[in-house]
Design a protein around this motif. Structure first.
Motif, PDB file in Angstrom:
ATOM      1  N   VAL A   6      70.503  39.225 -74.589  1.00 45.60           N
ATOM      2  CA  VAL A   6      69.266  38.485 -74.856  1.00 45.60           C
ATOM      3  C   VAL A   6      69.638  37.064 -75.269  1.00 45.60           C
ATOM      4  N   GLY A   7      68.614  36.225 -75.411  1.00 42.31           N
ATOM      5  CA  GLY A   7      68.841  34.865 -75.893  1.00 42.31           C
ATOM      6  C   GLY A   7      69.092  33.861 -74.781  1.00 42.31           C
ATOM      7  N   LYS A   8      69.284  32.614 -75.178  1.00 48.91           N
ATOM      8  CA  LYS A   8      69.482  31.517 -74.243  1.00 48.91           C
ATOM      9  C   LYS A   8      70.832  30.855 -74.494  1.00 48.91           C
ATOM     10  N   ALA A   9      71.435  30.378 -73.410  1.00 45.16           N
ATOM     11  CA  ALA A   9      72.717  29.687 -73.510  1.00 45.16           C
ATOM     12  C   ALA A   9      72.787  28.594 -72.451  1.00 45.16           C
ATOM     13  N   GLU A  10      73.599  27.589 -72.714  1.00 41.57           N
ATOM     14  CA  GLU A  10      73.833  26.550 -71.713  1.00 41.57           C
ATOM     15  C   GLU A  10      74.928  27.038 -70.778  1.00 41.57           C
ATOM     16  N   SER A  11      74.515  27.838 -69.799  1.00 39.79           N
ATOM     17  CA  SER A  11      75.484  28.488 -68.920  1.00 39.79           C
ATOM     18  C   SER A  11      74.842  28.742 -67.566  1.00 39.79           C
ATOM     19  N   GLU A  12      75.570  28.517 -66.501  1.00 40.09           N
ATOM     20  CA  GLU A  12      75.056  28.820 -65.177  1.00 40.09           C
ATOM     21  C   GLU A  12      74.937  30.328 -64.960  1.00 40.09           C
ATOM     22  N   LEU A  13      75.783  31.098 -65.617  1.00 42.51           N
ATOM     23  CA  LEU A  13      75.777  32.547 -65.440  1.00 42.51           C
ATOM     24  C   LEU A  13      74.675  33.224 -66.241  1.00 42.51           C
ATOM     25  N   PRO A  27      76.726  44.004 -74.735  1.00 41.68           N
ATOM     26  CA  PRO A  27      76.262  43.773 -73.366  1.00 41.68           C
ATOM     27  C   PRO A  27      77.243  42.975 -72.502  1.00 41.68           C
ATOM     28  N   GLU A  28      76.974  43.039 -71.207  1.00 38.92           N
ATOM     29  CA  GLU A  28      77.672  42.200 -70.240  1.00 38.92           C
ATOM     30  C   GLU A  28      77.515  40.728 -70.632  1.00 38.92           C
ATOM     31  N   LEU A  39      74.059  51.195 -79.172  1.00 42.75           N
ATOM     32  CA  LEU A  39      73.863  50.250 -78.082  1.00 42.75           C
ATOM     33  C   LEU A  39      73.270  48.973 -78.661  1.00 42.75           C
ATOM     34  N   TRP A  40      73.941  47.854 -78.447  1.00 41.91           N
ATOM     35  CA  TRP A  40      73.532  46.585 -79.048  1.00 41.91           C
ATOM     36  C   TRP A  40      73.016  45.604 -77.999  1.00 41.91           C
ATOM     37  N   THR A  41      72.028  44.793 -78.396  1.00 44.03           N
ATOM     38  CA  THR A  41      71.815  43.536 -77.698  1.00 44.03           C
ATOM     39  C   THR A  41      72.780  42.523 -78.305  1.00 44.03           C
ATOM     40  N   CYS A  42      73.005  41.446 -77.577  1.00 42.87           N
ATOM     41  CA  CYS A  42      73.766  40.319 -78.129  1.00 42.87           C
ATOM     42  C   CYS A  42      72.989  39.056 -77.836  1.00 42.87           C
ATOM     43  N   ASP A  43      72.734  38.293 -78.854  1.00 47.69           N
ATOM     44  CA  ASP A  43      72.098  36.988 -78.690  1.00 47.69           C
ATOM     45  C   ASP A  43      73.183  35.995 -78.285  1.00 47.69           C
ATOM     46  N   VAL A  44      73.263  35.695 -76.989  1.00 44.29           N
ATOM     47  CA  VAL A  44      74.342  34.863 -76.473  1.00 44.29           C
ATOM     48  C   VAL A  44      74.285  33.438 -77.027  1.00 44.29           C
TER      49      VAL A  44
END
Length: 286
Positions: free
Chosen positions: A206-213, A45-46, A8-13
């Motif tokens: 996990v992490g931060k992204a420039e995304s409304e979602l 992840p989703e 099971l992985w996290t993904c740094d978006v």
């Protein structure tokens, strides 16, 4: 096989990447790393693929991400990650249906089969999407899997629909922006392991992204086993700390198929998976 290893992985978006393909390679390398270390199944992840949004020009970011993934990245991933005895749940990505509506879709490769699971129940901020139509069950090495995406794990009716299907493992790709979302997913995932006498694994963004979602994300990785006597001497829950930091983290769960079979044959102990309560009358006596 008596034991399957599930990573099971996290993904740094928001992981640093110079191009769409460079970002795709980060995720592909996580899967290959898992397989090289003995995993049978890897789960991302989703909304992992919303990390492509930064490379999209124009206002329609959703369509841009979908175009990048399905037209440019997916063909190569299929070629490289289709393995006879392995499976991967590649997070989720926007998918446009033939009638022009949008789904939040998890691409799945199981052996040489191309599968998918659409999110069924949607959060208030997923207004652009429509819910999927069915929950799919698939098999690897004789073990039955279902992918239940984020909010779907919080919906009791979905657990009821799985009752009696002998599903061995429920995989939960998830994305939440607050600790409350993390708790809802995690606490319900643990409950489903008890209700269904099945293993349940949670993979979170996990992490931060420039995304409304998915602008800011927090999560935990978790692996839950049934609470039956067949698992009395096993570690029944493994849960990571809250993961606020960027990066990719992995939690391995061991799926003991032999113990599951033994638990399901034991009819003299309390096991909610054996119950068929039917319709329950609720009466308000106030």
């Amino acid at each position: 096989m008596d034991t399957l290893n599930i990573d099971l992985w996290t993904c740094d978006v928001g992981a640093e990447a110079a191009s769409p393909q460079a970002f795709a390679n980060l995720l592909k390398e996580r899967v290959l790393e898992s397989w090289s270390k003995g995993a049978d199944v890897a789960v991302l992840p989703e909304y992992s693929w919303m990390g492509l949004e930064r490379f999209v020009s124009g206002e329609d970011k959703l369509a841009g991400v979908a175009d990048l993934f399905w037209n440019e990245i997916w063909p190569g991933l299929k070629a490289e990650l289709s393995r006879k005895d392995r499976a991967v749940v590649l997070g989720t990505v926007p998918f446009r249906t033939p009638n022009g509506t949008w789904r939040n879709r998890a691409p799945i490769l199981c052996g040489e089969r191309e599968l998918h699971q659409d999110k069924l129940c949607l959060t208030p901020w997923e207004k652009v999407f429509e819910g999927g139509e069915a929950l799919h069950v698939w098999t690897l090495h004789g073990v039955k899997f279902a992918v239940v995406i984020c909010l779907d794990i919080e919906v009791p009716e979905i657990s009821v629909a799985l009752r009696g299907r002998q599903v061995d493992c429920v995989l939960v790709p998830s994305a939440t922006e607050s600790i409350l979302g993390v708790e809802r997913v995690g606490r319900c995932a643990s409950g489903r392991a008890v209700e269904l006498c099945a293993f349940v694994g949670v993979s979170q963004l996990v992490g931060k992204a420039e995304s409304e979602l998915v602008d800011e994300n927090v999560g935990k990785l978790a692996w839950h086993a049934p609470s039956q006597s067949a698992f009395k001497h096993s570690l029944r829950e493994t849960i990571s700390p809250v993961l606020l930091e960027d990066g990719f983290h992995c939690l391995r769960g061991e799926l003991h198929a032999k113990s599951l079979r033994r638990a399901r044959k034991m009819l003299v102990e309390t096991n909610p998976a054996h119950l068929t309560p039917g319709t329950i009358l609720v009466q308000d006596d106030a």
